[in-house]
Design an enzyme around this catalytic site. Structure first.
Site, PDB file in Angstrom:
ATOM      1  N   THR A  93       0.982  -1.121   0.050  1.00  0.00           N
ATOM      2  CA  THR A  93      -0.180   0.008  -0.059  1.00  0.00           C
ATOM      3  C   THR A  93       0.962   1.305   0.003  1.00  0.00           C
ATOM      4  OG1 THR A  93      -1.689  -1.357   1.262  1.00  0.00           O
ATOM      5  CG2 THR A  93      -1.879   1.198   0.991  1.00  0.00           C
ATOM      6  N   LYS A 169      -7.064   1.649  -3.357  1.00  0.00           N
ATOM      7  CA  LYS A 169      -6.840   1.213  -1.973  1.00  0.00           C
ATOM      8  C   LYS A 169      -6.767   2.055  -0.708  1.00  0.00           C
ATOM      9  CE  LYS A 169      -5.006  -1.256   0.936  1.00  0.00           C
ATOM     10  NZ  LYS A 169      -4.792  -2.462   1.637  1.00  0.00           N
TER      11      LYS A 169
HETATM   12  P1  NAP Z   1       5.356  -5.855   7.771  1.00  0.00           P
HETATM   13  O1  NAP Z   1       4.784  -7.155   8.367  1.00  0.00           O
HETATM   14  O2  NAP Z   1       5.755  -4.736   8.641  1.00  0.00           O
HETATM   15  O3  NAP Z   1       6.476  -6.233   6.697  1.00  0.00           O
HETATM   16  C1  NAP Z   1       7.148  -5.176   6.042  1.00  0.00           C
HETATM   17  C2  NAP Z   1       7.931  -5.732   4.929  1.00  0.00           C
HETATM   18  O4  NAP Z   1       8.641  -4.629   4.497  1.00  0.00           O
HETATM   19  C3  NAP Z   1       9.254  -6.664   5.681  1.00  0.00           C
HETATM   20  O5  NAP Z   1       9.418  -7.782   4.617  1.00  0.00           O
HETATM   21  C4  NAP Z   1      10.357  -5.757   5.658  1.00  0.00           C
HETATM   22  O6  NAP Z   1      11.420  -6.312   5.766  1.00  0.00           O
HETATM   23  C5  NAP Z   1      10.059  -4.790   4.512  1.00  0.00           C
HETATM   24  N1  NAP Z   1      10.989  -3.657   4.654  1.00  0.00           N
HETATM   25  C6  NAP Z   1      10.634  -2.588   5.256  1.00  0.00           C
HETATM   26  N2  NAP Z   1      11.436  -1.647   5.169  1.00  0.00           N
HETATM   27  C7  NAP Z   1      12.186  -1.934   4.076  1.00  0.00           C
HETATM   28  C8  NAP Z   1      13.419  -1.470   3.569  1.00  0.00           C
HETATM   29  N3  NAP Z   1      13.766  -0.194   3.623  1.00  0.00           N
HETATM   30  N4  NAP Z   1      13.985  -2.213   2.470  1.00  0.00           N
HETATM   31  C9  NAP Z   1      13.580  -3.365   2.202  1.00  0.00           C
HETATM   32  N5  NAP Z   1      12.619  -4.077   2.933  1.00  0.00           N
HETATM   33  C10 NAP Z   1      11.876  -3.436   3.905  1.00  0.00           C
HETATM   34  O7  NAP Z   1       4.061  -5.184   6.936  1.00  0.00           O
HETATM   35  P2  NAP Z   1       2.698  -6.044   6.301  1.00  0.00           P
HETATM   36  O8  NAP Z   1       1.751  -6.135   7.477  1.00  0.00           O
HETATM   37  O9  NAP Z   1       3.352  -7.315   5.739  1.00  0.00           O
HETATM   38  O10 NAP Z   1       2.373  -4.794   5.330  1.00  0.00           O
HETATM   39  C11 NAP Z   1       3.076  -4.911   4.108  1.00  0.00           C
HETATM   40  C12 NAP Z   1       2.338  -4.014   3.355  1.00  0.00           C
HETATM   41  O11 NAP Z   1       0.965  -4.387   3.007  1.00  0.00           O
HETATM   42  C13 NAP Z   1       2.194  -2.582   3.699  1.00  0.00           C
HETATM   43  O12 NAP Z   1       2.368  -1.581   2.840  1.00  0.00           O
HETATM   44  C14 NAP Z   1       0.620  -2.584   4.543  1.00  0.00           C
HETATM   45  O13 NAP Z   1       0.113  -1.163   4.406  1.00  0.00           O
HETATM   46  C15 NAP Z   1       0.068  -3.326   3.444  1.00  0.00           C
HETATM   47  N6  NAP Z   1      -1.179  -4.309   3.988  1.00  0.00           N
HETATM   48  C16 NAP Z   1      -0.999  -4.723   5.321  1.00  0.00           C
HETATM   49  C17 NAP Z   1      -2.351  -5.310   5.559  1.00  0.00           C
HETATM   50  C18 NAP Z   1      -2.304  -5.976   6.939  1.00  0.00           C
HETATM   51  O14 NAP Z   1      -3.313  -6.268   7.443  1.00  0.00           O
HETATM   52  N7  NAP Z   1      -1.090  -6.238   7.619  1.00  0.00           N
HETATM   53  C19 NAP Z   1      -3.323  -5.582   4.814  1.00  0.00           C
HETATM   54  C20 NAP Z   1      -3.476  -5.210   3.540  1.00  0.00           C
HETATM   55  C21 NAP Z   1      -2.212  -4.397   3.096  1.00  0.00           C
HETATM   56  P3  NAP Z   1      12.165  -6.781   7.093  1.00  0.00           P
HETATM   57  O15 NAP Z   1      11.532  -8.166   7.547  1.00  0.00           O
HETATM   58  O16 NAP Z   1      13.746  -6.958   6.857  1.00  0.00           O
HETATM   59  O17 NAP Z   1      11.906  -5.848   8.252  1.00  0.00           O
END
Ligand code: NAP
Length: 281
Positions: A93, A169
């Site tokens: 997102t 979104k």
């Molecule tokens: P998350 O668990 O915090 O995972 C974030 C990911 O991004 C991890 O793989 C992290 O790597 C990586 N990352 C962060 N900073 C980085 C950088 N500078 N360089 C490379 N990799 C980096 O988040 P999530 O819940 O999976 O969400 C991911 C996306 O989906 C977001 O945009 C969120 O808004 C969206 N989303 C989330 C949900 C939900 O319910 N959680 C639902 C729909 C959409 P590391 O493991 O190395 O930290």
């Protein structure tokens, strides 16, 4: 198909698993390599960097925010350095502005690009039941279709400009935030009159309000169950901000109010709790 998956956080973990379970040949990369290694045991190839992963020809990204996606695309050994022919399916997102910028950069690099942002929490991702909000050139969306089939229950195409998916979104997530605030205030009215929270939740789930959004958030709010966070408030604040900027100056008084409330909660140290806590007094 051969497909790379980049970003194995809460959402990416389940989505990459779905691609493996669907029989695709999956290559994974994650900044923290500890999250990638278990996928090796499930038959995936672990790449050294995003450009290496991009040799699959199709790369899905699921990263935290604009800065993370920028690093993986424009950074050293990023996707844009992988050479022509790659199709990038961007699921994080992120903003309209970055999505427009990426569309131009991929075009210049001779690469395809679609935005495929998703609705659904980590448990929904692990079950392959996300709603995929897609936008991009029709040919690229056709190539991406097997990925959408593996991760989602349905795909809704918003148009041929990838940023349209980013805007849609952001608008959708703003709507969820508004519902969370609504449910929280409905619960407060119920509480003031001695109605049990689970009774109020039952009303919201079993009446005309009944929908997946009310159905998943009303019980969480009734039980005050905000940890562990499936979607932390900090990410929700990002999305309300994305909605405000996607409106290009059109007034969104409700979104602005929600942004203010979320800022106050984050300042008070509540940013890591689930965003279903945003309506708490
Ligand atoms: P998350 O668990 O915090 O995972 C974030 C990911 O991004 C991890 O793989 C992290 O790597 C990586 N990352 C962060 N900073 C980085 C950088 N500078 N360089 C490379 N990799 C980096 O988040 P999530 O819940 O999976 O969400 C991911 C996306 O989906 C977001 O945009 C969120 O808004 C969206 N989303 C989330 C949900 C939900 O319910 N959680 C639902 C729909 C959409 P590391 O493991 O190395 O930290």
């Amino acid at each position: 198909m051969d497909v790379a998956f980049i970003g194995l956080g809460q959402m990416g973990h389940g989505m990459a698993g779905r691609l493996i379970d669907a029989g695709h040949r999956v290559t994974v990369w994650n900044r923290d390599t500890g999250k990638a290694e278990p996928f090796g045991a499930r038959g995936a190839t672990v790449a050294a960097n995003p450009a290496d992963a991009a040799r699959s020809g199709v790369a899905v990204t699921m990263l935290a925010n604009d800065a993370a996606l920028e690093a993986v695309c424009f950074g050293h050994d990023g996707l844009l350095s992988a050479g022509p022919g790659l199709l990038h399916i961007a699921c994080s997102t992120v903003s309209v502005a970055l999505t427009d910028r990426l569309a131009a950069a991929h075009r210049e690099a001779g690469q395809g690009f679609v935005s495929a942002q998703v609705l659904g929490r980590p448990d929904v991702a692990a079950a392959g039941k996300l709603a995929v909000i897609a936008a991009g050139a029709a040919d690229d969306l056709d190539v991406a279709a097997p990925v959408f089939a593996a991760i989602g229950a349905k795909t809704i195409v918003m148009g041929d400009r990838p940023a349209m998916a980013a805007a849609a979104k952001a608008a959708a997530n703003f709507g969820i935030a508004a519902v969370i605030e609504t449910i929280s205030e409905q619960m407060r009215i119920a509480e003031a009159q001695g109605i049990a929270a689970d009774r109020m939740a039952a009303l919201l789930i079993e009446s005309d309000f009944g929908s997946r959004i009310f159905g998943s958030y009303a019980p969480m709010i009734a039980a005050q169950r905000f940890e562990p966070a499936g979607f932390p408030l900090t990410l929700g604040r990002k999305d309300v901000g994305l909605a405000i900027s996607a409106a290009d100056g059109a007034p969104l008084p409700l979104a602005s109010l929600l942004a203010e409330r979320m800022d106050a909660i984050i300042a008070a140290g509540g940013g890591d709790r689930d965003w279903s806590s945003l309506g708490q007094a």
